[in-house]
Design a protein around this motif. Structure first.
Motif, PDB file in Angstrom:
ATOM      1  N   ASP A  71       0.796  -1.217   0.000  1.00 54.33           N
ATOM      2  CA  ASP A  71       0.000   0.000   0.000  1.00 54.33           C
ATOM      3  C   ASP A  71       0.838   1.281   0.000  1.00 54.33           C
ATOM      4  N   GLU A  72       2.148   1.148  -0.111  1.00 49.01           N
ATOM      5  CA  GLU A  72       3.021   2.313  -0.165  1.00 49.01           C
ATOM      6  C   GLU A  72       2.979   2.911  -1.576  1.00 49.01           C
ATOM      7  N   LEU A  73       3.063   4.219  -1.656  1.00 53.11           N
ATOM      8  CA  LEU A  73       3.148   4.902  -2.941  1.00 53.11           C
ATOM      9  C   LEU A  73       4.622   5.155  -3.219  1.00 53.11           C
ATOM     10  N   ILE A  74       5.163   4.445  -4.196  1.00 54.11           N
ATOM     11  CA  ILE A  74       6.583   4.596  -4.521  1.00 54.11           C
ATOM     12  C   ILE A  74       6.743   5.496  -5.742  1.00 54.11           C
ATOM     13  N   THR A  75       7.923   6.085  -5.861  1.00 47.67           N
ATOM     14  CA  THR A  75       8.269   6.889  -7.026  1.00 47.67           C
ATOM     15  C   THR A  75       9.390   6.187  -7.768  1.00 47.67           C
ATOM     16  N   ILE A  76       9.173   5.951  -9.050  1.00 45.70           N
ATOM     17  CA  ILE A  76      10.194   5.347  -9.911  1.00 45.70           C
ATOM     18  C   ILE A  76      10.805   6.475 -10.725  1.00 45.70           C
ATOM     19  N   LYS A  77      12.069   6.766 -10.470  1.00 39.32           N
ATOM     20  CA  LYS A  77      12.785   7.765 -11.256  1.00 39.32           C
ATOM     21  C   LYS A  77      13.604   7.020 -12.294  1.00 39.32           C
ATOM     22  N   THR A  78      13.349   7.307 -13.555  1.00 38.63           N
ATOM     23  CA  THR A  78      14.019   6.637 -14.676  1.00 38.63           C
ATOM     24  C   THR A  78      14.879   7.649 -15.409  1.00 38.63           C
ATOM     25  N   THR A  79      16.136   7.274 -15.623  1.00 39.67           N
ATOM     26  CA  THR A  79      17.075   8.161 -16.300  1.00 39.67           C
ATOM     27  C   THR A  79      17.683   7.453 -17.502  1.00 39.67           C
ATOM     28  N   ILE A  80      17.688   8.131 -18.631  1.00 34.47           N
ATOM     29  CA  ILE A  80      18.414   7.659 -19.818  1.00 34.47           C
ATOM     30  C   ILE A  80      19.748   8.385 -19.759  1.00 34.47           C
ATOM     31  N   THR A  81      20.808   7.620 -19.524  1.00 35.44           N
ATOM     32  CA  THR A  81      22.100   8.211 -19.178  1.00 35.44           C
ATOM     33  C   THR A  81      22.851   8.817 -20.357  1.00 35.44           C
ATOM     34  N   SER A  82      22.587   8.344 -21.568  1.00 28.75           N
ATOM     35  CA  SER A  82      23.274   8.885 -22.745  1.00 28.75           C
ATOM     36  C   SER A  82      22.409   8.641 -23.971  1.00 28.75           C
ATOM     37  N   LEU A  83      22.729   9.351 -25.038  1.00 29.15           N
ATOM     38  CA  LEU A  83      21.987   9.152 -26.284  1.00 29.15           C
ATOM     39  C   LEU A  83      22.175   7.720 -26.773  1.00 29.15           C
ATOM     40  N   PRO A  84      21.088   7.036 -27.087  1.00 27.59           N
ATOM     41  CA  PRO A  84      21.206   5.654 -27.550  1.00 27.59           C
ATOM     42  C   PRO A  84      21.685   5.558 -28.999  1.00 27.59           C
ATOM     43  N   LYS A  85      22.227   4.392 -29.323  1.00 34.47           N
ATOM     44  CA  LYS A  85      22.625   4.086 -30.709  1.00 34.47           C
ATOM     45  C   LYS A  85      21.880   2.824 -31.126  1.00 34.47           C
ATOM     46  N   VAL A  86      22.461   1.670 -30.872  1.00 35.44           N
ATOM     47  CA  VAL A  86      21.789   0.393 -31.120  1.00 35.44           C
ATOM     48  C   VAL A  86      21.234  -0.147 -29.799  1.00 35.44           C
ATOM     49  N   LYS A  87      21.806   0.317 -28.694  1.00 42.04           N
ATOM     50  CA  LYS A  87      21.366  -0.055 -27.352  1.00 42.04           C
ATOM     51  C   LYS A  87      20.972   1.212 -26.596  1.00 42.04           C
ATOM     52  N   ILE A  88      20.122   1.012 -25.596  1.00 40.43           N
ATOM     53  CA  ILE A  88      19.716   2.116 -24.731  1.00 40.43           C
ATOM     54  C   ILE A  88      19.847   1.653 -23.282  1.00 40.43           C
ATOM     55  N   HIS A  89      20.395   2.525 -22.456  1.00 38.74           N
ATOM     56  CA  HIS A  89      20.650   2.190 -21.058  1.00 38.74           C
ATOM     57  C   HIS A  89      19.749   3.053 -20.170  1.00 38.74           C
ATOM     58  N   PHE A  90      19.053   2.392 -19.230  1.00 39.24           N
ATOM     59  CA  PHE A  90      18.187   3.077 -18.280  1.00 39.24           C
ATOM     60  C   PHE A  90      18.700   2.838 -16.866  1.00 39.24           C
ATOM     61  N   ASN A  91      18.683   3.875 -16.045  1.00 42.68           N
ATOM     62  CA  ASN A  91      18.951   3.756 -14.612  1.00 42.68           C
ATOM     63  C   ASN A  91      17.645   4.028 -13.884  1.00 42.68           C
ATOM     64  N   TYR A  92      17.434   3.324 -12.779  1.00 42.58           N
ATOM     65  CA  TYR A  92      16.213   3.483 -11.990  1.00 42.58           C
ATOM     66  C   TYR A  92      16.582   3.745 -10.540  1.00 42.58           C
ATOM     67  N   GLU A  93      15.888   4.677  -9.948  1.00 44.47           N
ATOM     68  CA  GLU A  93      15.957   4.888  -8.510  1.00 44.47           C
ATOM     69  C   GLU A  93      14.519   4.831  -8.019  1.00 44.47           C
ATOM     70  N   ILE A  94      14.289   4.021  -6.997  1.00 39.83           N
ATOM     71  CA  ILE A  94      12.942   3.889  -6.449  1.00 39.83           C
ATOM     72  C   ILE A  94      12.965   4.449  -5.030  1.00 39.83           C
ATOM     73  N   PHE A  95      11.999   5.339  -4.779  1.00 38.38           N
ATOM     74  CA  PHE A  95      11.897   6.023  -3.498  1.00 38.38           C
ATOM     75  C   PHE A  95      10.583   5.648  -2.823  1.00 38.38           C
ATOM     76  N   ASN A  96      10.599   5.566  -1.486  1.00 38.47           N
ATOM     77  CA  ASN A  96       9.364   5.291  -0.754  1.00 38.47           C
ATOM     78  C   ASN A  96       8.597   6.591  -0.520  1.00 38.47           C
ATOM     79  N   GLU A  97       7.522   6.511   0.257  1.00 39.53           N
ATOM     80  CA  GLU A  97       6.664   7.688   0.477  1.00 39.53           C
ATOM     81  C   GLU A  97       7.368   8.815   1.222  1.00 39.53           C
ATOM     82  N   THR A  98       8.399   8.490   1.985  1.00 43.04           N
ATOM     83  CA  THR A  98       9.142   9.536   2.707  1.00 43.04           C
ATOM     84  C   THR A  98      10.324  10.034   1.890  1.00 43.04           C
ATOM     85  N   ASN A  99      10.358   9.673   0.613  1.00 47.28           N
ATOM     86  CA  ASN A  99      11.399  10.071  -0.330  1.00 47.28           C
ATOM     87  C   ASN A  99      12.766   9.485   0.011  1.00 47.28           C
ATOM     88  N   LYS A 100      12.769   8.325   0.667  1.00 49.39           N
ATOM     89  CA  LYS A 100      14.015   7.623   0.970  1.00 49.39           C
ATOM     90  C   LYS A 100      14.312   6.650  -0.162  1.00 49.39           C
TER      91      LYS A 100
END
Length: 136
Positions: A71-100
């Motif tokens: 029942d927690e509301l999480i935030t998924i922060k998704t970052t595309i770290t560089s311009l893709p070519k044939v591959k694309i790389h994503f980074n994810y940071e997930i935070f809880n309701e207290t922004n931890k």
């Protein structure tokens, strides 16, 4: 660098007997983050697939810091770290309701033509949408 955020409520079905998100469900959050990051950029996975290109996951990494709970509301922060070519790389940071910060993840996907199952370059439309974030 391009980043977007998307909030998701943890469902009972996401959790294990302890009430924590089951470790195998984090890749689902990565997918939600990717799809919504592309959508907020102005491009959809559906459009990509309708144009004959798929994006299979080649690599996935996870680091569990603290549990996400039912029942927690999480935030998924998704970052595309560089311009893709044939591959694309994503980074994810997930935070809880207290922004931890509770979870860190990464995925690498490839652009593949549906008809030949061969790698291809990222569509120019995606590059055009991403360019302002990397060439500022």
């Amino acid at each position: 660098m391009y980043s977007s955020e998307y909030k998701v409520r943890i469902r009972y079905a996401d959790t294990d007997q302890m009430g924590f998100v089951y470790y195998g469900n984090y890749p689902i959050f990565y997918e939600i983050g990717r799809v919504e990051a592309m959508r907020s950029l102005g491009f959809s996975y559906k459009k990509l697939e309708d144009n004959g290109i798929m994006m299979p996951v080649l690599e996935s990494r996870s680091k569990y810091i603290l549990p996400a709970k039912y029942d927690e509301l999480i935030t998924i922060k998704t970052t595309i770290t560089s311009l893709p070519k044939v591959k694309i790389h994503f980074n994810y940071e997930i935070f809880n309701e207290t922004n931890k910060l509770i979870h860190i993840g990464e995925t690498t996907l490839a652009f593949i033509r549906k008809d030949s199952m061969r790698p291809c370059r990222v569509p120019s439309e995606i590059i055009d949408l991403l360019n302002p974030f990397y060439n500022a």
